[in-house]
Design a protein around this motif. Sequence first.
Motif, PDB file in Angstrom:
ATOM      1  N   ILE A   1      -0.041 -15.342  36.474  1.00 22.00           N
ATOM      2  CA  ILE A   1      -0.191 -13.953  35.665  1.00 22.00           C
ATOM      3  C   ILE A   1      -0.380 -14.147  34.633  1.00 22.00           C
ATOM      4  CG2 ILE A   1      -0.546 -11.590  35.473  1.00 22.00           C
ATOM      5  CD1 ILE A   1      -2.175 -12.499  38.044  1.00 22.00           C
ATOM      6  N   GLN A   2       0.006 -14.311  33.805  1.00 18.80           N
ATOM      7  CA  GLN A   2       0.797 -14.846  32.440  1.00 18.80           C
ATOM      8  C   GLN A   2      -0.040 -15.693  31.644  1.00 18.80           C
ATOM      9  OE1 GLN A   2       4.749 -15.363  31.200  1.00 18.80           O
ATOM     10  NE2 GLN A   2       4.999 -13.349  30.225  1.00 18.80           N
ATOM     11  N   VAL A   3       0.041 -16.856  32.424  1.00 13.14           N
ATOM     12  CA  VAL A   3      -0.679 -18.062  31.905  1.00 13.14           C
ATOM     13  C   VAL A   3      -2.048 -17.443  31.829  1.00 13.14           C
ATOM     14  CG1 VAL A   3      -1.403 -20.022  32.534  1.00 13.14           C
ATOM     15  CG2 VAL A   3       0.772 -19.720  31.948  1.00 13.14           C
ATOM     16  N   THR A   4      -2.697 -16.639  32.867  1.00 20.26           N
ATOM     17  CA  THR A   4      -3.837 -16.284  32.553  1.00 20.26           C
ATOM     18  C   THR A   4      -4.746 -15.665  32.464  1.00 20.26           C
ATOM     19  OG1 THR A   4      -3.824 -15.492  35.238  1.00 20.26           O
ATOM     20  CG2 THR A   4      -4.183 -18.087  34.982  1.00 20.26           C
ATOM     21  N   LYS A   5      -3.403 -15.141  31.300  1.00 24.78           N
ATOM     22  CA  LYS A   5      -3.900 -13.625  30.693  1.00 24.78           C
ATOM     23  C   LYS A   5      -4.150 -12.715  31.827  1.00 24.78           C
ATOM     24  CE  LYS A   5      -3.778 -14.976  26.032  1.00 24.78           C
ATOM     25  NZ  LYS A   5      -3.723 -17.192  26.168  1.00 24.78           N
ATOM     26  N   GLY A   6      -3.478 -12.451  33.150  1.00 20.13           N
ATOM     27  CA  GLY A   6      -4.206 -10.939  33.472  1.00 20.13           C
ATOM     28  C   GLY A   6      -5.712 -11.393  34.243  1.00 20.13           C
ATOM     29  N   ASP A   7      -5.961 -12.707  34.556  1.00 23.05           N
ATOM     30  CA  ASP A   7      -7.067 -13.364  35.550  1.00 23.05           C
ATOM     31  C   ASP A   7      -6.433 -13.812  36.684  1.00 23.05           C
ATOM     32  OD1 ASP A   7      -9.543 -14.903  36.054  1.00 23.05           O
ATOM     33  OD2 ASP A   7      -9.650 -15.361  34.285  1.00 23.05           O
ATOM     34  N   ARG A   8      -6.438 -12.465  37.661  1.00 19.64           N
ATOM     35  CA  ARG A   8      -6.128 -12.624  39.207  1.00 19.64           C
ATOM     36  C   ARG A   8      -7.052 -13.454  39.829  1.00 19.64           C
ATOM     37  NH1 ARG A   8      -3.804  -7.204  40.128  1.00 19.64           N
ATOM     38  NH2 ARG A   8      -2.445  -6.469  38.096  1.00 19.64           N
ATOM     39  N   THR A   9      -7.859 -13.658  39.307  1.00 14.77           N
ATOM     40  CA  THR A   9      -9.012 -15.266  40.245  1.00 14.77           C
ATOM     41  C   THR A   9      -8.764 -16.419  39.806  1.00 14.77           C
ATOM     42  OG1 THR A   9     -11.125 -13.507  39.746  1.00 14.77           O
ATOM     43  CG2 THR A   9     -11.173 -16.033  40.674  1.00 14.77           C
ATOM     44  N   MET A  10      -8.223 -16.470  38.091  1.00 14.84           N
ATOM     45  CA  MET A  10      -7.649 -18.007  37.570  1.00 14.84           C
ATOM     46  C   MET A  10      -6.518 -17.892  38.567  1.00 14.84           C
ATOM     47  SD  MET A  10      -7.689 -19.512  34.317  1.00 14.84           S
ATOM     48  CE  MET A  10      -9.463 -18.271  33.614  1.00 14.84           C
ATOM     49  N   ALA A  11      -5.712 -17.105  37.841  1.00 11.15           N
ATOM     50  CA  ALA A  11      -4.404 -17.294  39.065  1.00 11.15           C
ATOM     51  C   ALA A  11      -4.811 -17.445  40.271  1.00 11.15           C
ATOM     52  CB  ALA A  11      -3.739 -15.607  38.193  1.00 11.15           C
ATOM     53  N   ALA A  12      -4.985 -17.133  40.906  1.00 10.42           N
ATOM     54  CA  ALA A  12      -5.250 -17.273  42.530  1.00 10.42           C
ATOM     55  C   ALA A  12      -5.527 -18.522  42.418  1.00 10.42           C
ATOM     56  CB  ALA A  12      -6.279 -16.661  43.859  1.00 10.42           C
ATOM     57  N   ASP A  13      -6.462 -19.420  41.497  1.00 13.13           N
ATOM     58  CA  ASP A  13      -6.796 -20.878  41.798  1.00 13.13           C
ATOM     59  C   ASP A  13      -5.857 -21.688  41.483  1.00 13.13           C
ATOM     60  OD1 ASP A  13      -9.669 -20.635  42.734  1.00 13.13           O
ATOM     61  OD2 ASP A  13     -10.644 -21.137  40.868  1.00 13.13           O
ATOM     62  N   LEU A  14      -4.932 -21.195  39.681  1.00 15.29           N
ATOM     63  CA  LEU A  14      -4.133 -21.854  39.678  1.00 15.29           C
ATOM     64  C   LEU A  14      -2.749 -22.180  41.213  1.00 15.29           C
ATOM     65  CD1 LEU A  14      -3.427 -20.637  36.052  1.00 15.29           C
ATOM     66  CD2 LEU A  14      -4.114 -23.155  37.013  1.00 15.29           C
ATOM     67  N   LEU A  15      -2.425 -21.083  41.795  1.00 17.41           N
ATOM     68  CA  LEU A  15      -1.136 -21.078  42.877  1.00 17.41           C
ATOM     69  C   LEU A  15      -2.154 -21.460  44.196  1.00 17.41           C
ATOM     70  CD1 LEU A  15      -0.559 -17.170  41.966  1.00 17.41           C
ATOM     71  CD2 LEU A  15       1.046 -19.117  41.418  1.00 17.41           C
ATOM     72  N   GLY A  16      -3.218 -21.619  44.139  1.00 16.65           N
ATOM     73  CA  GLY A  16      -3.611 -22.618  45.481  1.00 16.65           C
ATOM     74  C   GLY A  16      -3.638 -21.781  46.683  1.00 16.65           C
ATOM     75  N   ILE A  17      -3.656 -20.349  46.317  1.00 14.91           N
ATOM     76  CA  ILE A  17      -3.859 -19.172  47.331  1.00 14.91           C
ATOM     77  C   ILE A  17      -5.650 -18.337  47.391  1.00 14.91           C
ATOM     78  CG2 ILE A  17      -1.646 -19.209  47.685  1.00 14.91           C
ATOM     79  CD1 ILE A  17      -1.964 -16.447  46.334  1.00 14.91           C
ATOM     80  N   GLY A  18      -5.896 -17.327  47.880  1.00 15.11           N
ATOM     81  CA  GLY A  18      -7.111 -17.282  48.214  1.00 15.11           C
ATOM     82  C   GLY A  18      -6.839 -15.778  47.324  1.00 15.11           C
ATOM     83  N   ARG A  19      -7.561 -14.983  46.402  1.00 15.06           N
ATOM     84  CA  ARG A  19      -7.701 -13.764  45.785  1.00 15.06           C
ATOM     85  C   ARG A  19      -6.749 -12.399  46.603  1.00 15.06           C
ATOM     86  NH1 ARG A  19     -11.086 -10.465  41.968  1.00 15.06           N
ATOM     87  NH2 ARG A  19     -12.826 -10.680  43.869  1.00 15.06           N
ATOM     88  N   THR A  20      -7.348 -12.287  47.812  1.00  9.59           N
ATOM     89  CA  THR A  20      -7.443 -10.696  48.839  1.00  9.59           C
ATOM     90  C   THR A  20      -5.362 -11.646  48.677  1.00  9.59           C
ATOM     91  OG1 THR A  20      -8.553 -12.038  49.692  1.00  9.59           O
ATOM     92  CG2 THR A  20      -8.058  -9.876  49.812  1.00  9.59           C
ATOM     93  N   THR A  21      -5.606 -12.845  49.251  1.00  5.69           N
ATOM     94  CA  THR A  21      -3.740 -13.016  49.221  1.00  5.69           C
ATOM     95  C   THR A  21      -2.726 -12.390  48.139  1.00  5.69           C
ATOM     96  OG1 THR A  21      -4.559 -14.713  50.194  1.00  5.69           O
ATOM     97  CG2 THR A  21      -2.171 -14.391  50.127  1.00  5.69           C
ATOM     98  N   LEU A  22      -3.117 -12.887  46.870  1.00 10.37           N
ATOM     99  CA  LEU A  22      -2.814 -12.535  45.746  1.00 10.37           C
ATOM    100  C   LEU A  22      -2.999 -11.340  44.789  1.00 10.37           C
ATOM    101  CD1 LEU A  22      -1.277 -13.964  43.005  1.00 10.37           C
ATOM    102  CD2 LEU A  22      -4.186 -13.472  41.409  1.00 10.37           C
ATOM    103  N   TYR A  23      -3.572 -10.519  46.063  1.00 15.23           N
ATOM    104  CA  TYR A  23      -3.506  -9.169  45.196  1.00 15.23           C
ATOM    105  C   TYR A  23      -2.482  -8.307  46.189  1.00 15.23           C
ATOM    106  CZ  TYR A  23      -7.678  -8.610  42.526  1.00 15.23           C
ATOM    107  OH  TYR A  23      -8.063  -8.815  41.767  1.00 15.23           O
ATOM    108  N   ARG A  24      -2.476  -8.699  47.717  1.00 12.08           N
ATOM    109  CA  ARG A  24      -1.567  -8.529  48.731  1.00 12.08           C
ATOM    110  C   ARG A  24      -0.055  -8.960  48.099  1.00 12.08           C
ATOM    111  NH1 ARG A  24       0.479 -11.735  52.921  1.00 12.08           N
ATOM    112  NH2 ARG A  24      -1.273 -12.540  52.836  1.00 12.08           N
ATOM    113  N   LYS A  25       0.087  -9.489  47.511  1.00  2.19           N
ATOM    114  CA  LYS A  25       2.140 -10.138  47.214  1.00  2.19           C
ATOM    115  C   LYS A  25       1.557  -9.092  45.823  1.00  2.19           C
ATOM    116  CE  LYS A  25       1.611 -14.543  49.368  1.00  2.19           C
ATOM    117  NZ  LYS A  25       2.478 -14.695  50.439  1.00  2.19           N
ATOM    118  N   LEU A  26       0.894  -9.110  45.141  1.00  2.86           N
ATOM    119  CA  LEU A  26       1.325  -8.204  43.821  1.00  2.86           C
ATOM    120  C   LEU A  26       1.202  -6.549  44.348  1.00  2.86           C
ATOM    121  CD1 LEU A  26      -1.292  -9.854  41.467  1.00  2.86           C
ATOM    122  CD2 LEU A  26       1.224  -9.975  41.056  1.00  2.86           C
ATOM    123  N   LYS A  27       0.642  -6.054  45.345  1.00  8.22           N
ATOM    124  CA  LYS A  27       1.439  -4.759  45.622  1.00  8.22           C
ATOM    125  C   LYS A  27       2.390  -4.697  46.241  1.00  8.22           C
ATOM    126  CE  LYS A  27      -1.174  -1.343  47.741  1.00  8.22           C
ATOM    127  NZ  LYS A  27      -1.944  -1.234  49.529  1.00  8.22           N
TER     128      LYS A  27
END
Length: 309
Positions: A279-305
């Motif tokens: 999240i830090q590296v992508t300056k808050g861009d969650r789509t890009m962050a999810a890509d970098l992490l190799g997970i889906g965007r929904t998964t990322l949102y769920r984990k952040l929550k």
Amino acid sequence: MKQVHRLITRMGKSRFPVLILGETGTGKEVVARAIHNMEGRGPFVVIDCSSLVGPLMESELFGYVKGAFTGAHNQKLGLLDAANGGTAFFDEIGELPIDMQQKLLRVLQEKEFRAIGGTASRTSNFRIIAATNRDLSREVEEKRFRQDLFYRLNVMRLRLAPLRERPEDVPTLINHFLDRYGNGHRVPDDVMQMLVEYEWPGNVRELEHTVQQMVAMNSGPWLSLADLPSTLINRQREQDAPADACSSSSLPGLAMPGCSPASIVPLADIEKRAIMEAIQVTKGDRTMAADLLGIGRTTLYRKLKSYGV
Ligand SMILES: Nc1ncnc2c1ncn2[C@@H]1O[C@H](COP(=O)(O)OP(=O)(O)OP(=O)(O)O)[C@@H](O)[C@H]1O
Ligand SMILES: [Mg+2]
């Protein structure tokens, strides 16, 4: 640091030139300001010699008179004028081109200079403090720095040791920055030991950033090994590599020096760490962050929550 502090106090009482030597991030500018502040009067003007290049250099330093060159619609005072009554801090003096070294030397010898295009000499009464991360004596030997200017600047000298040569300062600095940036955060012994053993190639600046990152990742009060930036862990691992068989792990970013149970980090912490870094590296861009992490965007949102982020 106590020794440095004593020198600052002593040097603050005079107006002689000071030459501050030290690697990047060791606090050369902090020390220069502290010396200046001991006297507590006049301006502190930073003259960054690494950016003083090309034709603008002389006009920056000495100023110019109206009509001195095309575009000089009004007269402009130089940095040396601005330092009158205070301190001129020549940062990165080792970067000063040889022709400027000659001009600076003349100013220091004659205590006067002339603005570009001007005929009258001007005076400015400033104290000079210079800093460099280069080995200036070697620069002199290799004829990249004028010996006469070196003698002029090297009246009082202060060398700031790299942090790896003074690990005893690390806990003090960590606690200082925790006071400044933390929210009641504390460092447990195992983490402190890791921080003390680390070589800090970026010195105090790197340490300060590390503390900022760690407190941003952890709501406190206790910081953990999982809060350490992965760059630090990776470099620490390289630092230990020859002697330490444990650090030859094939999992980049996950190996900790030593193989004791205490060094094992819970997977959940590592996961959180990776996500916050993305999240830090992508300056808050969650789509890009999810890509970098190799997970889906929904998964990322769920984990952040689930972390309450
Ligand atoms: N003794 C110290 N106490 C508190 N903060 C420090 C100390 N030394 C350095 N710092 C902090 O570390 C950072 C780097 O310090 P500074 O800019 O003075 O380093 P420098 O030696 O000029 O580095 P460079 O050669 O890269 O310009 C700054 O944010 C400064 O506030
Ligand atoms: Mg500096």
